[in-house]
Design a protein around this motif. Structure first.
Motif, PDB file in Angstrom:
ATOM      1  N   VAL A 227      30.308 -16.166 -25.022  1.00  0.00           N
ATOM      2  CA  VAL A 227      30.653 -16.187 -23.600  1.00  0.00           C
ATOM      3  C   VAL A 227      30.325 -17.566 -23.050  1.00  0.00           C
TER       4      VAL A 227
ATOM      5  N   LYS B 237      35.100 -14.909 -22.220  1.00  0.00           N
ATOM      6  CA  LYS B 237      34.577 -14.268 -23.426  1.00  0.00           C
ATOM      7  C   LYS B 237      35.632 -14.284 -24.519  1.00  0.00           C
TER       8      LYS B 237
ATOM      9  N   TYR C  46      25.623 -13.261 -24.017  1.00  0.00           N
ATOM     10  CA  TYR C  46      26.370 -12.039 -24.310  1.00  0.00           C
ATOM     11  C   TYR C  46      25.512 -10.880 -24.815  1.00  0.00           C
TER      12      TYR C  46
ATOM     13  N   HIS D 107      37.049  -9.932 -19.585  1.00  0.00           N
ATOM     14  CA  HIS D 107      36.119 -10.953 -19.133  1.00  0.00           C
ATOM     15  C   HIS D 107      34.688 -10.455 -19.339  1.00  0.00           C
ATOM     16  N   SER D 108      33.742 -11.337 -19.126  1.00  0.00           N
ATOM     17  CA  SER D 108      32.330 -11.018 -19.322  1.00  0.00           C
ATOM     18  C   SER D 108      31.680 -10.612 -18.003  1.00  0.00           C
TER      19      SER D 108
END
Length: 357
Positions: A147, A154, A179, A307-308
């Protein structure tokens, strides 16, 4: 998870959206640390004599949590130390593919040594960029963050597995600091050869502790030069018979700091890593929708499928100070304001940001 929030007193004082900078310590962890210090205080070496058993328990907990093998887990003070130590055992002159503007502790390790370095761009086409760079440069090593610390982009994990299948001789090295701890993850099934982590962020373990996971096959061509009495378990005759991961553990190991990782793992296991994964996904989806609607996200994020738990939103110094004044804790990074959240956060806390941007 409302009762769980009581484990983290910071949440009663601030709207804390800054785990990407520093994860929170739980009440359970603090209590365990006090008890551990008390045992050392009251019993000295009598307590310290148990440290080898404790260290191996910590190693086993990390291996279990990420489905690695015990002999693949090294306990290190932080990711940067671990990677630098490992890289000293690499053959020089190899071609390394990095991501442009990735976290410095990854890129600098290779850029400041005798490696042939090339780059791929970080944008909405990250995986395609890596694939094209591999076809063009034919690197021996690929090193990157799972990430991105600036944008929260990510990498796609199916892509990494596929990449390893197509390029079995490519050494894949990843930093999981931004992450690991956010969702369920299996090292054994990941396609990654070496994965490191500083545990003070999403692993909620405080400072001075981390780990490196190195698959058995990836250990064969690496010859770390680090060594110490602890590497040989304090046995003179084992000087020339040291397990690979112990090469990264040359000195006395601190049960208090590394034990903090184990305590946080136990907390996350009690909560349930699948529940943590689902909660973080819900927060991510909510944040993406809200920030997108208000035009706060860049195209490189908007065009990604997933996405993270880190977002960089548009905002200047004035906006940042306004958030800070209202006890909303976040970070200025790059040309934006970085908002990051974990399973102890709520949609309402993310919504608060929108009132001031």
């Amino acid at each position: 998870m409302e009762d769980l929030r009581k484990q983290f007193p910071v949440l009663s004082k601030y709207t804390y959206l800054n785990t990407a900078s520093s994860g929170l310590l739980s009440n359970d962890l603090i209590q365990w640390r006090r008890e551990e210090d008390k045992k050392l205080h009251e019993n000295g070496s009598v307590h310290r004599d148990t440290h080898k058993i404790q260290i191996e328990s910590i190693r086993s907990s990390i291996a279990r949590f990420f489905t690695a093998k015990n002999n693949e887990v090294a306990l290190v003070p932080n990711f940067s130390f671990g990677l630098n130590t490992l890289i000293e055992g690499f053959s020089r002159g190899q071609k390394v593919l990095l991501l442009k503007n990735d976290y410095p502790s990854i890129n600098w390790v290779f850029e400041h040594r005798d490696f042939d370095v090339c780059y791929a761009a970080i944008n909405e086409n990250l995986e395609e960029n890596i694939e094209a760079a591999i076809a063009r440069h034919k690197p021996d090593i690929l090193a990157f963050s799972l990430v991105q610390y600036l944008t929260g982009i990510k990498i796609n994990f199916d892509f990494i597995k596929q990449l390893k299948a197509y390029h079995p001789n490519l050494m894949i090295i990843a930093d999981g600091t931004q992450y690991l701890g956010t969702e369920s993850f299996s090292f054994s099934e990941s396609g990654i050869d070496i994965l490191g982590c500083s545990a003070y962020k999403w692993m909620l373990s405080g400072y001075g502790n981390g780990f490196m996971m190195i698959k058995e096959a990836a250990q064969q061509p690496i010859f770390p030069s680090t060594i110490g009495f602890n590497s040989a378990d304090g046995i003179y005759s084992k000087q020339n018979d040291i397990p690979f991961v112990k090469r990264l553990e040359p000195g006395h190991q601190d049960v208090l700091t590394y034990g903090s990782i184990e305590q946080s793992i136990q907390l996350m296991e009690r909560v349930g890593i699948e529940d943590i994964s689902e909660k973080n996904k819900q927060l991510t989806d909510f944040a993406a929708a809200q920030f997108s609607e208000k035009g706060l996200l860049k195209d490189s994020v908007l065009k990604r499928k997933e996405h993270s738990t880190i977002f960089s939103i548009k905002g200047d110094e004035v906006v940042f100070q306004k958030l800070k004044k209202n006890n909303i804790i976040c970070s200025q990074r790059g040309d934006g304001i970085r908002i990051s959240f974990h399973f102890y956060n709520t949609k309402e806390e993310i919504q608060k940001v929108l009132d001031f941007v």
